[in-house]
Design a protein around this motif. Structure first.
Motif, short mmCIF file in Angstrom:
data_model
loop_
_atom_site.label_atom_id
_atom_site.label_comp_id
_atom_site.label_asym_id
_atom_site.label_seq_id
_atom_site.Cartn_x
_atom_site.Cartn_y
_atom_site.Cartn_z
N LYS A 1 0.76 -1.23 0.23
CA LYS A 1 0.31 -0.10 0.14
C LYS A 1 0.45 1.08 -0.02
N VAL A 2 1.85 1.18 0.34
CA VAL A 2 2.91 2.28 0.60
C VAL A 2 3.53 2.77 -0.76
N SER A 3 3.59 3.90 -1.27
CA SER A 3 4.54 3.96 -1.97
C SER A 3 5.92 4.10 -1.81
N TRP A 4 6.57 3.35 -1.50
CA TRP A 4 8.02 3.36 -1.63
C TRP A 4 8.74 3.78 -2.32
N GLU A 5 8.63 3.45 -3.20
CA GLU A 5 10.18 4.21 -4.72
C GLU A 5 10.11 5.82 -4.48
N GLN A 6 8.75 6.42 -4.69
CA GLN A 6 7.82 7.47 -4.68
C GLN A 6 9.11 8.78 -3.72
N ILE A 7 9.06 7.96 -2.27
CA ILE A 7 9.16 8.05 -0.51
C ILE A 7 10.72 7.94 -1.23
N GLY A 8 11.02 7.57 -1.68
CA GLY A 8 12.88 7.12 -1.69
C GLY A 8 13.33 5.99 -0.80
N PHE A 9 12.38 4.98 -1.04
CA PHE A 9 12.74 3.79 -0.29
C PHE A 9 12.85 2.51 -0.86
N HIS A 10 13.47 1.43 -0.70
CA HIS A 10 13.06 0.13 -1.66
C HIS A 10 13.10 -0.93 -0.36
N VAL A 11 11.89 -2.07 -0.37
CA VAL A 11 11.62 -2.94 0.58
C VAL A 11 12.42 -3.73 0.38
N VAL A 12 13.92 -3.84 0.33
CA VAL A 12 14.75 -5.68 0.65
C VAL A 12 14.40 -6.68 0.71
N GLY A 13 13.97 -7.00 1.91
CA GLY A 13 13.35 -8.40 2.31
C GLY A 13 12.21 -7.66 3.29
N HIS A 14 11.62 -9.22 4.11
CA HIS A 14 10.44 -8.95 5.03
C HIS A 14 11.54 -9.96 6.03
N ALA A 15 10.99 -10.11 7.69
CA ALA A 15 11.26 -11.88 8.69
C ALA A 15 10.10 -11.79 9.53
N GLY A 16 10.15 -12.85 9.54
CA GLY A 16 9.10 -12.62 10.84
C GLY A 16 9.46 -13.46 11.88
N ASN A 17 10.42 -13.01 12.62
CA ASN A 17 11.06 -13.28 13.80
C ASN A 17 12.31 -12.38 13.90
N GLY A 18 12.50 -11.98 15.32
CA GLY A 18 14.10 -11.25 14.99
C GLY A 18 15.41 -12.37 14.33
N PHE A 19 15.57 -13.46 15.16
CA PHE A 19 16.17 -14.53 14.62
C PHE A 19 16.89 -14.44 13.22
N LYS A 20 15.71 -14.34 12.37
CA LYS A 20 15.62 -14.03 11.10
C LYS A 20 15.95 -13.30 10.16
N ALA A 21 15.37 -11.97 11.55
CA ALA A 21 15.89 -10.79 10.92
C ALA A 21 17.39 -10.15 10.66
N LEU A 22 18.35 -10.87 12.04
CA LEU A 22 19.20 -10.79 12.13
C LEU A 22 19.88 -11.12 10.77
N GLU A 23 19.63 -12.58 10.46
CA GLU A 23 20.02 -13.50 9.70
C GLU A 23 20.66 -12.60 8.23
N MET A 24 19.43 -11.78 8.23
CA MET A 24 19.22 -10.95 6.85
C MET A 24 19.99 -9.76 6.86
N MET A 25 20.28 -9.01 8.25
CA MET A 25 21.15 -7.84 8.29
C MET A 25 22.50 -8.21 7.85
N GLU A 26 22.78 -9.47 7.87
CA GLU A 26 23.98 -9.43 7.85
C GLU A 26 24.35 -9.45 6.39
N ASP A 27 23.92 -9.98 5.74
CA ASP A 27 23.82 -9.60 3.64
C ASP A 27 22.87 -8.82 3.01
N MET A 28 21.99 -8.23 4.13
CA MET A 28 21.59 -6.68 3.02
C MET A 28 21.78 -5.35 3.94
N GLN A 29 22.30 -5.46 4.88
CA GLN A 29 22.91 -4.70 5.61
C GLN A 29 22.29 -3.63 5.11
#
Length: 534
Positions: A20-48
């Motif tokens: 619903k949010v027009s991310w690119e129009q406001i200057g952001f790009h969603v690189v991923g989503h995680a369902g819990n904190g553990f998964k988010a930390l794993e993704m942080m290492e690669d995606m920064q």
């Protein structure tokens, strides 16, 4: 365009926000989503990601714990919390986490848009400050005091007599307490850089970031030398070198993400005496040159990539023979051939007397012996019969001697490659063996394993992935799940008991990981096995 990671265990909420949010129009790009904190930390290492937007209430690791981990490991990341009204006061207590904004559920898309517009402005201002040419020029003019910089340069060149060291340090108000020291070199690539950026200004920007990120933690002394940024780091204990390597590796990735700079950090050997920093500096230079093997945009610790290498304190790195030895270590076979040709042309093809020719042969044999000894290669071929080898080589015509040196250097090149391969294989095998012996431990992880092996997380993670095709965490998880699957079909133990036996304190999280691998819950896995067996 800034990057955003969304974290929430409710997939429908994530979907609404992302769609619903027009991310690119406001200057952001969603690189991923995680369902819990553990998964988010794993993704942080690669995606920064530049920004993480997370819910508070989630299984296994809640949003505040996730934010705390991110703040420690990725301090530049902006954090936003969205939460229900009941958790709002609880969330506000976490002021030490420096949360950018709290957004109450139910989510208002207009409010989210406004929040991110303001955040975009803030990120732009911070980025412009880093890249502002005028600020960089001012910083360039106001770098380290000249006297101190000259002292550090002279120190790493080995030109300060030991009996005068104390006087210089007193006169220039320099304190180096140690008790251990290490030289690191921060090399910014001039061939891979943002379009339109001046290499001098980019290097200054990288140096400024090093002042902010590395200087205080390592009580460092930062200065410029031969076009690179050099830091003398002070360590409390020798084992801190692994932590320094990891921090430098994160530094390389951060400046690449923010500034587009390709940076290699070479980390020299640890020493106990200030006078030995000349050897630490030379090994750091060696480490930087190893980027041709291990790639740039990372930290390279010489004692990790070539544990057997010993750097000569008095080596003249500018002559043809030193270049030949360098090509034997890190070059391709054709580079070795070119180095042999250059060495022979300079030292043998132009000799005017037989006496000088024989002296050059003796010097060649001596340097080859020292090189092989320093690299723990079998020097018996030389040391066992120096006289015989000298008599043989001194009677060779230059063309024949050149072919002998090419063949001998090619064998040394292969021996170095084999030693490097065996060292890597031994490290990977040791890590796997450590997992096999300790997978039941809840505390077993990347940090624990690297500490046991005596290497940095960054080097080990990169090497393990390259050699096995999977990350260490994936290997550990797969091994634990394989063991758990066997226990489910070979024992009558409850799932929570099996979870503990394979290193999971939380049986719910164990079930989540098991289902992610096998597609069914542990109890269903056991039931289906029993059915198929019948």
């Amino acid at each position: 365009m800034y990057t955003l990671l969304l974290v929430d265990d409710e997939e429908d909420v994530i979907e609404v926000i992302e769609r619903k949010v027009s991310w690119e129009q406001i200057g952001f790009h969603v690189v991923g989503h995680a369902g819990n904190g553990f998964k988010a930390l794993e993704m942080m290492e690669d995606m920064q990601p530049d920004v993480v937007m997370t819910d508070i209430r989630m299984p296994y690791m809640d949003g505040l714990e996730l934010c705390s981990n991110i703040r420690q490991r990725f301090p530049a990341t902006k954090l936003l919390l969205f939460t229900g009204f009941d958790d709002f006061e609880y969330a506000k207590e976490a002021v030490h986490l420096e949360i950018e904004e709290y957004i109450l559920k139910p989510l208002n898309l207009a409010e989210i848009t406004e929040v991110f517009k303001k955040l975009k402005t803030k990120l732009d201002d911070e980025l412009n400050e880093k890249k502002n040419t005028d600020i960089l020029k001012q910083y360039y003019a106001a770098s380290l005091p000249v006297l101190q910089s000259n002292f550090y340069t002279t120190l790493i060149e080995g030109r300060i007599p030991e009996n005068e060291l104390g006087r210089y340090m007193r006169d220039y108000k320099i304190v180096l307490e140690g008790p251990y020291y290490c030289c690191i070199i921060i090399h910014t690539s001039a061939s891979q850089m943002p379009q339109g950026m001046d290499i001098r200004l980019l290097a200054v920007s990288v140096e400024r970031q090093a002042q902010a990120d590395l200087k205080e933690r390592w009580n460092g002394r930062i200065f410029n030398y031969l076009g690179d940024t050099v830091m003398i780091a002070q360590l409390v204990q020798q084992e801190d070198i692994s932590e320094l390597t990891d921090e430098c590796d994160r530094f390389c990735k951060y400046v690449n993400h923010v500034m587009g700079a390709k940076v290699t950090v070479g980390i020299g050997q640890v020493c106990e005496n200030v006078q030995e920093l000349v050897s630490s500096y030379q090994s750091a230079r060696e480490a930087v040159s190893y980027r041709v093997l291990y790639g740039s945009n990372r930290a390279i610790n010489m004692t990790e990539v070539e544990p057997q290498r010993r750097i000569s304190k008095d080596g003249d790195e500018g002559n043809e023979l030193s270049n030949l030895f360098k090509m034997i270590c890190i070059g391709k076979i054709e580079d070795v051939g070119q180095a042999v040709e250059a060495y022979m042309q300079h030292n043998f093809m132009s000799q005017q007397s037989l006496e000088n020719y024989h002296v050059a042969v003796m010097e060649l044999i001596s340097e080859l012996y020292h090189f092989m000894s320093n690299n723990e290669l079998n020097a018996q071929e030389i040391s066992g019969s120096v006289g015989r080898l000298y008599n043989e080589l001194s009677n060779f015509e230059p063309v024949v001697l050149k072919q002998w040196l090419l063949d001998f250097s090619s064998r040394l090149h292969d021996d170095m490659a084999d030693a490097r391969y065996n060292s890597k294989k031994s490290l990977i095998d040791s890590a796997k063996d450590y997992v096999h012996r300790n997978y039941r431990s809840v505390d077993l992880g990347l940090d624990d394993t690297c500490k046991e092996l005596g290497v940095s997380n960054s080097y080990f993670s990169s090497l393990f992935k390259k050699e096995t095709g999977s990350s260490f965490v994936e290997y550990l998880t797969d091994y634990r799940m394989d063991k758990a699957a066997r226990m489910l079909v070979e024992t009558d133990d409850k799932s929570y008991v099996i979870a503990q036996n394979v290193g999971y304190a939380d049986p719910n999280y164990f079930s989540y990981v098991f289902k992610r691998k096998y597609g069914v819950s542990p109890s269903r896995y056991r039931t289906e096995y029993e059915k198929n067996k019948v």
